[in-house]
Enzyme design. Structure first.
Site, short mmCIF file in Angstrom:
data_model
loop_
_atom_site.label_atom_id
_atom_site.label_comp_id
_atom_site.label_asym_id
_atom_site.label_seq_id
_atom_site.Cartn_x
_atom_site.Cartn_y
_atom_site.Cartn_z
N SER A 68 0.84 -1.19 0.00
CA SER A 68 0.00 0.00 0.00
C SER A 68 0.88 1.24 0.00
CB SER A 68 -0.92 0.00 1.23
OG SER A 68 -1.85 1.04 1.15
N ASP A 69 0.38 2.29 -0.63
CA ASP A 69 1.10 3.56 -0.64
C ASP A 69 0.08 4.68 -0.73
OD1 ASP A 69 4.02 4.59 -0.80
OD2 ASP A 69 2.90 5.85 -2.20
#
EC number: 3.6.1.-
Length: 192
Positions: A68-69
């Protein structure tokens, strides 16, 4: 079920994933998170989420790896993690009275099959009008220097918001659980 691996060192993402009640381990992907010239914010977060998951695939060959970012976007400007008081102050004053959109990229990689689901979940925050004294008080108390856009939504950051809009409030903290559950279900993981 294949074991779950969270490709992140973020305590915020770890706390969110724990809400699902599934056992998981964490690993640090150690990738270059640089923004490429001309790369739209949406593509940036999707690419980085996928690269984080892929970075741990060879060392975890039979896992479901979650990457995730997140970035915050103000107009056309990407607001990353400020790292310093001065940069956080600048970001918050620039966002005063405006709309900030948080884009959270999410990837679920089955390192056994190579199948990778990737998506981006947006969440919009309408900011209150902020004066410098309020911003400085917030920063001294919260110290959100490791948070995109200088907001710690799970803490006092909500005091800076006028309203919010989006399909999944957990995406604001950095891991969109509703979309992640969809991805896990597609991999045959039962939640709950």
């Amino acid at each position: 079920m294949l074991p779950l691996l969270l490709a992140s060192s973020s305590i915020y993402r770890r706390e969110l994933l724990a809400r699902l009640g599934l056992p998981f381990v964490c690993g640090t992907p150690g990738i270059d998170e640089s923004h490429r010239a001309g790369e739209p914010a949406l593509e940036l977060v999707k690419r980085l989420a996928r690269e984080k998951a892929q970075a741990l695939a060879s060392s975890h060959p039979a896992h479901l790896i979650i990457g995730s970012d997140q970035v915050a976007v103000l107009g056309e400007r990407i607001l990353g993690k400020p790292h310093t008081f001065e940069k956080a102050r600048e970001q918050l004053l620039a966002a005063s009275g405006k709309q900030v959109t948080f884009l959270t990229g999410l990837a679920l990689l089955n390192s056994q099959t190579g199948a990778c689901q990737v998506d981006c979940v947006p969440f919009t925050v309408n900011m209150r009008t902020l004066d410098p004294a309020r911003v400085e008080r917030y920063l001294r108390i919260e110290q959100p220097y490791d948070c995109a856009g200088s907001f710690k939504a799970e803490g006092l950051g909500v005091s800076l918001f006028q309203s919010t809009e989006g399909p999944d409030a957990t995406s604001l903290v950095g891991l969109p659980l509703i979309r992640l559950v969809d991805m896990l279900l597609a991999e045959g993981v039962q939640v709950p």
